[in-house]
Scaffold this motif. Structure first.
Motif, PDB file in Angstrom:
ATOM      1  N   ASN A   6      -5.678   6.477  -8.598  1.00  0.00           N
ATOM      2  CA  ASN A   6      -5.581   5.272  -7.774  1.00  0.00           C
ATOM      3  C   ASN A   6      -5.278   4.109  -8.700  1.00  0.00           C
ATOM      4  O   ASN A   6      -5.699   4.127  -9.875  1.00  0.00           O
ATOM      5  N   THR A  66      -5.106   9.619  -3.214  1.00  0.00           N
ATOM      6  CA  THR A  66      -6.176  10.063  -2.312  1.00  0.00           C
ATOM      7  C   THR A  66      -6.011   9.384  -0.949  1.00  0.00           C
ATOM      8  O   THR A  66      -6.988   9.089  -0.271  1.00  0.00           O
ATOM      9  N   GLU A  67      -4.759   9.130  -0.584  1.00  0.00           N
ATOM     10  CA  GLU A  67      -4.447   8.515   0.713  1.00  0.00           C
ATOM     11  C   GLU A  67      -4.139   9.660   1.652  1.00  0.00           C
ATOM     12  O   GLU A  67      -2.994  10.102   1.778  1.00  0.00           O
ATOM     13  N   TRP A  68      -5.148  10.153   2.321  1.00  0.00           N
ATOM     14  CA  TRP A  68      -5.032  11.480   2.962  1.00  0.00           C
ATOM     15  C   TRP A  68      -3.930  11.549   3.994  1.00  0.00           C
ATOM     16  O   TRP A  68      -3.383  12.619   4.271  1.00  0.00           O
ATOM     17  N   LYS A  69      -3.625  10.435   4.566  1.00  0.00           N
ATOM     18  CA  LYS A  69      -2.479  10.376   5.494  1.00  0.00           C
ATOM     19  C   LYS A  69      -1.401   9.572   4.781  1.00  0.00           C
ATOM     20  O   LYS A  69      -1.624   8.401   4.445  1.00  0.00           O
ATOM     21  N   SER A  89      -2.191   5.189  -4.298  1.00  0.00           N
ATOM     22  CA  SER A  89      -3.271   6.181  -4.250  1.00  0.00           C
ATOM     23  C   SER A  89      -2.754   7.602  -4.072  1.00  0.00           C
ATOM     24  O   SER A  89      -1.860   7.851  -3.269  1.00  0.00           O
ATOM     25  N   ARG A 140       0.865  -1.178   0.000  1.00  0.00           N
ATOM     26  CA  ARG A 140       0.000   0.000   0.000  1.00  0.00           C
ATOM     27  C   ARG A 140       0.903   1.230   0.000  1.00  0.00           C
ATOM     28  O   ARG A 140       1.820   1.320   0.821  1.00  0.00           O
ATOM     29  N   LEU A 199       1.267   7.157   3.406  1.00  0.00           N
ATOM     30  CA  LEU A 199       1.367   5.752   3.802  1.00  0.00           C
ATOM     31  C   LEU A 199       2.323   5.007   2.899  1.00  0.00           C
ATOM     32  O   LEU A 199       2.245   5.111   1.667  1.00  0.00           O
ATOM     33  N   HIS A 212      -1.888  -1.673  -3.999  1.00  0.00           N
ATOM     34  CA  HIS A 212      -2.734  -0.507  -4.174  1.00  0.00           C
ATOM     35  C   HIS A 212      -1.892   0.751  -3.974  1.00  0.00           C
ATOM     36  O   HIS A 212      -1.158   0.860  -2.994  1.00  0.00           O
ATOM     37  N   GLY A 230      -1.645  12.303  -0.334  1.00  0.00           N
ATOM     38  CA  GLY A 230      -2.907  13.013  -0.562  1.00  0.00           C
ATOM     39  C   GLY A 230      -2.775  14.220  -1.471  1.00  0.00           C
ATOM     40  O   GLY A 230      -3.638  15.092  -1.444  1.00  0.00           O
ATOM     41  N   GLY A 231      -1.708  14.257  -2.276  1.00  0.00           N
ATOM     42  CA  GLY A 231      -1.553  15.409  -3.175  1.00  0.00           C
ATOM     43  C   GLY A 231      -1.353  16.690  -2.389  1.00  0.00           C
ATOM     44  O   GLY A 231      -0.872  16.674  -1.249  1.00  0.00           O
ATOM     45  N   ARG A 232      -1.687  17.783  -3.003  1.00  0.00           N
ATOM     46  CA  ARG A 232      -1.583  19.080  -2.338  1.00  0.00           C
ATOM     47  C   ARG A 232      -2.488  20.033  -3.106  1.00  0.00           C
ATOM     48  O   ARG A 232      -2.949  19.701  -4.207  1.00  0.00           O
TER      49      ARG A 232
END
Lengths: 323, 323, 323, 323
Positions: free
Chosen positions: D206, D226-229, D224, D144, D231, D222, D148-150
């Motif tokens: 994703n 959009t993995e806000w924290k 992403s 994983r 990881l 996976h 989360g981008g910016r």
């Protein structure tokens, strides 16, 4: 507000950055490179002598020098009718700090002392929770704070007692004392030791403190320059729960507040944790409190009297060590 | 080895289980239900009076009574020529425990005191690492140990001073003292307090201890019956690194040992962690050490002299509190 | 409510304990020891044949047999006019489970299927938070669930396909499917594999599932009997935050719910964690929901239609594996 | 070694810093500010066109441009007889990357592709442990990876397919593919999806990948945006244990390697964790491997063939998405 920043080192620059929106008129440091760098950043005039800074047209002074100059300059600023935000410990001894309080009582100036830890979000929220009664009447506090120095640490100014007024006790130890007094009220020294275990120098690199408040409530504190893994831990026990604050960001780890709330049936408590992985905002929030105090909207959180009481404990430990 | 188990409560039953492979001849408890239950489990004869247990044909006695009977029975057992594994604290006072040591010196009996924490794998490995020099010469220790009691806790035997000899200090506090002495050698009381914060009773529910060893090395210890979330933390600082032990299994959390080793360039240390999520084996390993000590293959880890030195510290704290 | 408990193994006994306050009239198991033990505990009559249990004067049946008997008995109970709480998966195939739904539609009986994970406090609170919009519209789910079996695991009933209907997929996999459907709504199998990596047997010991919902929302799931360290992790991503559930208590670790909430400036989210270190209450809360559903106060959380949809996915994976 | 650095952005500057001790002759970037800044730092000559960089007297080129230029420049460099360290993915498609391999086969040049994650200490040690058999034959991998981008992320070059060749799949997804191939050997795409959930743009944010190796060994991956924290988690399961790598430093958290080793009696495994809280050294170690490969002392860890196989999987997913 028109401001002077006196002392243009790392902390002085942070204080200046936190004063965004106000007018920094003059910056002052005996070191030309440092004062010029901050002058460029802020658009302020640069001067070498703090008397010149105080003769500028300013409302308040932010004082962030080494410990040996804090009290002298703060006193001068108060006597000249300015408000003052002075770094902790606000002097090397209570004798140095007391005249500032006296002068401020006369002039009506606001003096705030830079106990910025009170403005870390986990500690601020812990304070609010404790006051709401979230953990019932308080029983005791345990605090651990430390770092491991760095190569050549013993050659820095903190190891010159005339400049620093002491070692780890007056450095991180006094933050633990301040936080304990914030939660428990007045405290007296029940036991203190300030040994030198590792760093070759004339100051303490560890301090162990037992501070006692009313009803025997204890603050059980240890600060260390030989804490090889950076550590901040502050635990507050109440009759019905426990608050723990861990980390201060950066190398101290993510700042976290945990509330353990006892259930009526006892057994494992209900636990909630808040994390604060954000950049340190404590200087910004502390400056806002300074302004609010000047404008009479709020008391100064971390007053000159807090600093004096703090230094009295520090001095009592050093006296005990010398006895 | 032919054994008597004297005291058939929770700990006595654990001692019996840990003696698997040996012959438990007799079990003894004034409470008929408890002694009969253990007799059924072990196939031993059940007696009510410890004199009867000692008149059986046994080589050694495992003594796990309340604190008030430990010294008397241990002394009787030693005087009758038996080896003894007696629970900590081995008496309520050093005065009670000293005659056991004297009698054993005469009879040549092996006396081991049940400081089982030394046999927890994280602590045992920490001890081995410290002795190999993994963290250099030791500087200080911090220990925190506690639980939150349970409903009705204040009605249990630990709250009757005549039976227990004291509260949390003689309970979990004495484990911290023992572990500190194991790592740092002899310690003297620099400061001690044993307040009662919460539990309505005649004994202390918290203890704060500053114990000082040679060269000012400090053991900074706190144990608590008001630690609402169960906690065991033991931190050992050396000149080149740090060992931390957290958890003891069960509600104290998974047992973990962490080694932080400083690098030559300082900065963040190299960190290795070992986890021990297994069922508690400390009683099994401690019994094996008892047998090895009897057979002359190893010293008893946790001797009667350790127990006496421990009780001297405990007593000094209680005397100070009464003064 | 007058109850029968059919199947007196570990789960049947937990269901009986969770029904405290209600009247357990009859308990049923072909194994005499098991049914007698539960009869003693509950004061119920013990019978060997489930037809006899259903001929007792009862309102509802709690069915906790091996997978091969679940559907048959549930169907019998519904047809005889009883309400039913039947363990998941409620049958080995959708073909077995569908007639139960049809019969219940006719009789008006309440059928609840024992998807007890929905009643774990961290998952229940996560569901409530998601419905309040705490993380915005949902994007995807990741689930990992597993354990490492035990010595001789391959000799247990789960490895006999005629009894179990399958391996890890129908065991822990179907819990992940159910939780994903609970959060995302209907899902179709986009990819599935159910390999056998380790355990010598005729069933799968791992399953990998990609389930797709409306708008391409994905449930990305893996369950394993070769997860050597017990693991439960369920992560729910939304447009403005993330919910993670870790642990289910016991060897799966303390149950925790974490809410990460994005801030308008993005960067690190605001994080709050709740811990549930309490004994598992999911069976008690699930039983309360069963009663509430019977009494028309709430819908059954985990219905027979949920079980059928779940088995359709399971069957599709097994068909794919055989193809 | 005489070097050109082509592409003077963030990564190019890191590559230059990692080449300390070697002679950076020329730096190249169409952006004058960026190439001048790096020229000042390195003392190299600055050019705008990569043909000019290759006409300098150099032994090797470090190519760190956007994805659209990587293959073209690497091919030019190889054809001109230089060794090449080219960033992953080494091209937008396998069609772009294959000619590099062919040209290198002819010229004998060393081509290393910058799969720097293989040089993170936790992953490097995990690889060594796996090869020593610490966890037995491998069963599957779970990976994983995400951030989360910016604010404004959708306006950056990664969202222009002609420049990037794709979104999160070719970005962090290809790191997961590479690491999986490193541990499991050749893999084929069993399932892949690359949806766009959140970021308004023409590329995937994703990717979900099921890659299958020999004997059905699975890499379940996976990645992403959009993995806000933030990881990073990579878990490698073997027949007798499990390796997990968490964190990559910085906002991904401290890098940690954990080894779970099964005991013969099964139950909870023996667990050891190593932490790497140090500044990222992967670029330094990767450069050392590049030099060692040129000098014939070691194979290139992360070859052009690895990059081609990686791009074939990426392309297969994108083709499937378009189908």
């Amino acid at each position: 507000m028109r401001l002077a920043v006196i002392g243009c080192g790392f902390i002085g620059a942070k204080r200046a950055a936190a004063a965004k929106g106000h007018d920094i008129v003059v910056v002052c440091d005996p070191d030309a490179d440092r004062r010029d760098a901050l002058a460029r950043q802020t658009g302020a005039r640069a001067v070498a002598d703090w008397h010149d800074a105080l003769s500028a047209d300013i409302d308040a002074a932010l004082i962030a020098t080494t410990h040996d100059r804090l009290a002298e300059i703060a006193l001068g600023a108060v006597r000249s009718g300015r408000h003052v935000l002075v770094e902790k410990p606000a002097g090397r001894t209570p004798q140095e700090a007391r005249p500032i309080a006296e002068a401020a009582a006369k002039s009506g100036a606001t003096i705030k002392v830079g106990f910025n830890h009170r403005f870390h979000p986990a500690l601020a929220r812990a304070k609010a929770l404790a006051e709401e009664g979230a953990i019932g009447p308080l029983l005791f506090i345990r605090g651990r704070y430390g770092h491991g120095g760095r190569l050549g640490y013993e050659k820095e100014w903190r190891f010159v007692p005339q400049i620093s007024g002491g070692g780890e006790l007056i450095d991180q130890g006094s933050h633990l004392i301040d936080l304990s007094r914030w939660f428990l009220g007045d405290l007296r020294l029940a036991y203190g030791a300030a040994p030198t275990y590792f760093w070759q120098g004339k100051v303490d690199d560890n301090c162990f403190l037992a501070l006692e408040g009313r009803d025997g409530r204890m603050a059980w504190l240890h600060a260390s320059w030989t804490e090889w893994k950076n550590l901040f831990s502050f635990e507050i026990m109440g009759k019905t729960g426990k608050l723990t604050i861990d980390g201060l960001g950066g190398s101290y780890g993510v700042e976290r507040l945990t509330l353990h709330r006892m259930l009526p049936e006892m057994g494992p408590p209900e636990t909630t944790t808040w994390e604060y992985p954000f950049p340190d905002r404590s200087f910004v929030d502390e400056f806002a409190n300074f302004i609010a105090a000047i404008e009479g909207r709020a008391p100064a959180v971390g007053s000159i009297n807090d600093a004096i009481a703090n230094l009295e404990i520090v001095q009592a430990v050093y006296n005990r060590a010398r006895a």
